[in-house]
Write an enzyme that holds these catalytic residues in place. Structure first.
Site, PDB file in Angstrom:
ATOM      1  N   SER A   1       0.828  -1.216   0.000  1.00 28.62           N
ATOM      2  CA  SER A   1       0.000   0.000   0.000  1.00 28.62           C
ATOM      3  C   SER A   1       0.859   1.262   0.000  1.00 28.62           C
ATOM      4  O   SER A   1       0.483   2.273  -0.606  1.00 28.62           O
ATOM      5  CB  SER A   1      -0.938   0.019   1.208  1.00 28.62           C
ATOM      6  OG  SER A   1      -1.820  -1.067   1.152  1.00 28.62           O
TER       7      SER A   1
ATOM      8  N   HIS B   1       3.065   2.561   7.383  1.00 35.34           N
ATOM      9  CA  HIS B   1       1.829   2.425   8.176  1.00 35.34           C
ATOM     10  C   HIS B   1       1.763   1.067   8.873  1.00 35.34           C
ATOM     11  O   HIS B   1       0.700   0.664   9.336  1.00 35.34           O
ATOM     12  CB  HIS B   1       0.614   2.600   7.255  1.00 35.34           C
ATOM     13  CG  HIS B   1       0.520   1.517   6.231  1.00 35.34           C
ATOM     14  ND1 HIS B   1       1.280   1.502   5.090  1.00 35.34           N
ATOM     15  CD2 HIS B   1      -0.197   0.373   6.210  1.00 35.34           C
ATOM     16  CE1 HIS B   1       1.020   0.407   4.404  1.00 35.34           C
ATOM     17  NE2 HIS B   1       0.131  -0.306   5.070  1.00 35.34           N
TER      18      HIS B   1
HETATM   19  N1  LIG Z   1      -7.616  -4.095   2.235  1.00 30.12           N
HETATM   20  C1  LIG Z   1      -6.713  -3.609   3.044  1.00 30.12           C
HETATM   21  O1  LIG Z   1      -7.029  -3.110   4.121  1.00 30.12           O
HETATM   22  C2  LIG Z   1      -5.272  -3.705   2.665  1.00 30.12           C
HETATM   23  C3  LIG Z   1      -4.264  -3.619   3.637  1.00 30.12           C
HETATM   24  C4  LIG Z   1      -2.946  -3.808   3.250  1.00 30.12           C
HETATM   25  C5  LIG Z   1      -2.636  -4.015   1.931  1.00 30.12           C
HETATM   26  N2  LIG Z   1      -3.624  -4.027   1.009  1.00 30.12           N
HETATM   27  C6  LIG Z   1      -3.363  -4.282  -0.400  1.00 30.12           C
HETATM   28  O2  LIG Z   1      -3.196  -5.673  -0.582  1.00 30.12           O
HETATM   29  C7  LIG Z   1      -2.404  -5.897  -1.745  1.00 30.12           C
HETATM   30  C8  LIG Z   1      -1.273  -6.840  -1.398  1.00 30.12           C
HETATM   31  O3  LIG Z   1      -0.382  -6.221  -0.501  1.00 30.12           O
HETATM   32  P1  LIG Z   1       0.964  -6.967  -0.052  1.00 30.12           P
HETATM   33  O4  LIG Z   1       1.653  -6.039   0.855  1.00 30.12           O
HETATM   34  O5  LIG Z   1       0.655  -8.353   0.353  1.00 30.12           O
HETATM   35  O6  LIG Z   1       1.741  -7.015  -1.462  1.00 30.12           O
HETATM   36  P2  LIG Z   1       3.080  -7.797  -1.836  1.00 30.12           P
HETATM   37  O7  LIG Z   1       3.736  -7.007  -2.888  1.00 30.12           O
HETATM   38  O8  LIG Z   1       3.802  -8.167  -0.586  1.00 30.12           O
HETATM   39  O9  LIG Z   1       2.542  -9.172  -2.444  1.00 30.12           O
HETATM   40  C9  LIG Z   1       1.849  -9.267  -3.642  1.00 30.12           C
HETATM   41  C10 LIG Z   1       1.916 -10.736  -4.086  1.00 30.12           C
HETATM   42  O10 LIG Z   1       1.058 -10.887  -5.214  1.00 30.12           O
HETATM   43  C11 LIG Z   1       1.731 -11.634  -6.205  1.00 30.12           C
HETATM   44  N3  LIG Z   1       1.126 -11.292  -7.494  1.00 30.12           N
HETATM   45  C12 LIG Z   1       1.350 -10.206  -8.265  1.00 30.12           C
HETATM   46  N4  LIG Z   1       0.586 -10.264  -9.369  1.00 30.12           N
HETATM   47  C13 LIG Z   1      -0.146 -11.398  -9.277  1.00 30.12           C
HETATM   48  C14 LIG Z   1      -1.133 -12.017 -10.110  1.00 30.12           C
HETATM   49  N5  LIG Z   1      -1.503 -11.465 -11.263  1.00 30.12           N
HETATM   50  N6  LIG Z   1      -1.653 -13.200  -9.696  1.00 30.12           N
HETATM   51  C15 LIG Z   1      -1.273 -13.778  -8.532  1.00 30.12           C
HETATM   52  N7  LIG Z   1      -0.355 -13.237  -7.708  1.00 30.12           N
HETATM   53  C16 LIG Z   1       0.200 -12.074  -8.080  1.00 30.12           C
HETATM   54  C17 LIG Z   1       3.182 -11.226  -6.045  1.00 30.12           C
HETATM   55  O11 LIG Z   1       4.055 -12.179  -6.643  1.00 30.12           O
HETATM   56  C18 LIG Z   1       3.305 -11.179  -4.529  1.00 30.12           C
HETATM   57  O12 LIG Z   1       3.582 -12.445  -3.989  1.00 30.12           O
HETATM   58  C19 LIG Z   1      -1.940  -4.507  -2.200  1.00 30.12           C
HETATM   59  O13 LIG Z   1      -2.816  -4.019  -3.194  1.00 30.12           O
HETATM   60  C20 LIG Z   1      -2.093  -3.676  -0.946  1.00 30.12           C
HETATM   61  O14 LIG Z   1      -2.244  -2.312  -1.221  1.00 30.12           O
HETATM   62  C21 LIG Z   1      -4.925  -3.888   1.348  1.00 30.12           C
HETATM   63 ZN   LIG Z   2      -0.375  -2.132   4.600  1.00 34.47          ZN
END
Ligand SMILES: NC(=O)c1ccc[n+]([C@@H]2O[C@H](COP(=O)([O-])OP(=O)(O)OC[C@H]3O[C@@H](n4cnc5c(N)ncnc54)[C@H](O)[C@@H]3O)[C@@H](O)[C@H]2O)c1
Ligand SMILES: [Zn+2]
Ligand SMILES: [Zn+2]
Length: 366
Positions: A42, A61
């Site tokens: 994020s 954060h």
């Molecule tokens: N909803 C919420 O409250 C909240 C909170 C935190 C993070 N997020 C969001 O969650 C998402 C993930 O965050 P993160 O920190 O785990 O990210 P990250 O970068 O640590 O992990 C992303 C993962 O997704 C994989 N990936 C990328 N493209 C892909 C695809 N097409 N198919 C399958 N896998 C794929 C990557 O290889 C990686 O393992 C982000 O969009 C982040 O902003 C949301």
């Molecule tokens: Zn986060």
């Protein structure tokens, strides 16, 4: 006070380590000495520009630290307390706080998304100009002044580097699977994306008693981690992944399908991967202004439920201590989430490594 912080001036530019001014906490605010802050995707959405935010900004954060000074009227924490920072501070008074959804508190939503404290001003500045605080926290810095309800006091026998991850990835991922769409005994679950958030959805699904837990990621190297966090099957993203998921779920699709990446096309796939009557949870954050094509007629005919999940629907005050108790009794894993420690001046490298998709979580340690 003067502190070191990672400042983002413009999207698509690196973070720059600057000496910035941090004003004293005002009433209802707390200054925290940051011990650790996880590197969450994020924060990177600010760099890629997919999340719009007032600039310049200090991100970060997923923080934990030690209370340094409390402002007037703050009674629930005191100097020396160990705290995990909550990026959804809750006022306790608004409609949402009074209806069991403190993660949607609307007293704090507007100022937080404007990068300020409740009074509309920022405590951070550089050469007299305001610098904004992402999520009201700005924890990629030596110290942070945060809204008092962002400070969740925790037990002292857990290293803050480990505890910091509860402030985002763990709450978001485990919460999605135990609160937003509570996984039931014997169910089938598919999770798209095995980053910090997705791995925690996997362990939340295991906690709920799912017996088929399918992890999907573009990176084959994620298989071992995914299995460690509870996946019973691992699929590398491909043209036939939907068929593979159906083959593993009696031809129907999964009872619950979680998207933990934030791509509209993947959200559409997650919808298709859920069985009729099943649920689809959007935990990944897609680009502001993007749209996901979810077919109304199919939703009607198949009775699928589509649900957003913000901070895993947690109540931080209740759940941060609970998640840390779960860690200590072995119910959930935290140490295995920490892939690497970084110094603040290595922050751009830490994000570059996150973008490879090969790690669980990098943590900036102060
Ligand atoms: N909803 C919420 O409250 C909240 C909170 C935190 C993070 N997020 C969001 O969650 C998402 C993930 O965050 P993160 O920190 O785990 O990210 P990250 O970068 O640590 O992990 C992303 C993962 O997704 C994989 N990936 C990328 N493209 C892909 C695809 N097409 N198919 C399958 N896998 C794929 C990557 O290889 C990686 O393992 C982000 O969009 C982040 O902003 C949301
Ligand atoms: Zn986060
Ligand atoms: Zn509220």
């Amino acid at each position: 006070m003067q502190i070191q912080a990672a400042v983002l001036y413009e999207p698509k530019t690196p973070f720059i380590i600057e000496t910035v001014t941090l004003d004293e906490p005002r009433a209802g605010e707390v200054r925290v000495k940051i011990a650790a802050c996880g590197v969450c995707h994020s924060d990177y959405h600010l760099v890629s520009g997919t999340t719009k935010h007032p600039l310049p900004v200090v991100a970060g954060h997923e923080g934990a630290g030690i209370v340094d000074t409390v402002g007037a009227g703050v009674t629930h924490v005191q100097r020396g307390d160990h705290v995990v920072l909550n990026w959804c501070p809750a006022c306790g008074e608004c409609y949402y706080c009074q209806h069991g959804q403190p993660n949607l508190c609307d007293t704090y939503t507007t100022p937080i998304w404007n990068g300020t404290m409740l009074d509309g001003t920022s405590r951070l500045s550089l050469k007299g100009e305001p610098v904004y605080a992402y999520c009201g926290l700005a924890a990629f810095a030596e110290y942070a002044v945060v809204p008092a309800p962002s400070c969740i006091r925790i037990r002292r026998d857990i290293p803050l580097t480990t505890a910091s991850l509860v402030g985002c990835a763990v709450a978001t991922g485990v919460g999605a699977a135990i609160y937003t769409s509570p996984v039931q005994q014997g169910e089938s679950v598919v999770v798209f994306g095995c980053g910090g958030v997705g791995l925690n959805v996997l362990q939340g699904a295991a906690l709920g008693g799912a017996t088929t837990i399918i992890a999907v990621d573009t990176q084959p190297s994620k298989e071992a981690l995914a299995r460690e966090f509870g996946a019973t099957h691992f699929l590398v993203s491909s043209d036939h992944v939907l068929q593979d998921i159906r083959d593993l779920t009696g031809g129907r699709g999964a009872d619950r399908s979680f998207e933990a990446v934030g791509l509209p096309k993947l959200q559409e796939l997650a919808f298709e991967a859920a069985r009729p009557g099943g649920s689809v949870v959007l935990a990944g954050l897609s680009a502001m202004g993007s749209a996901t094509n979810l077919p109304g007629a199919v939703i009607t005919r198949t009775e699928k439920t589509i649900k957003g999940s913000y901070y895993g629907s947690v109540d931080a005050r209740r759940d941060f201590p609970l998640l840390l108790d779960y860690y200590l009794d072995g119910t959930i894993k935290l140490d295995e989430l920490v892939s690497q420690h970084w110094r603040l001046d290595q922050i751009n490298e830490a994000f570059a490594v996150m973008l490879t998709g090969e790690v669980a979580r990098g943590v900036i340690v102060f």
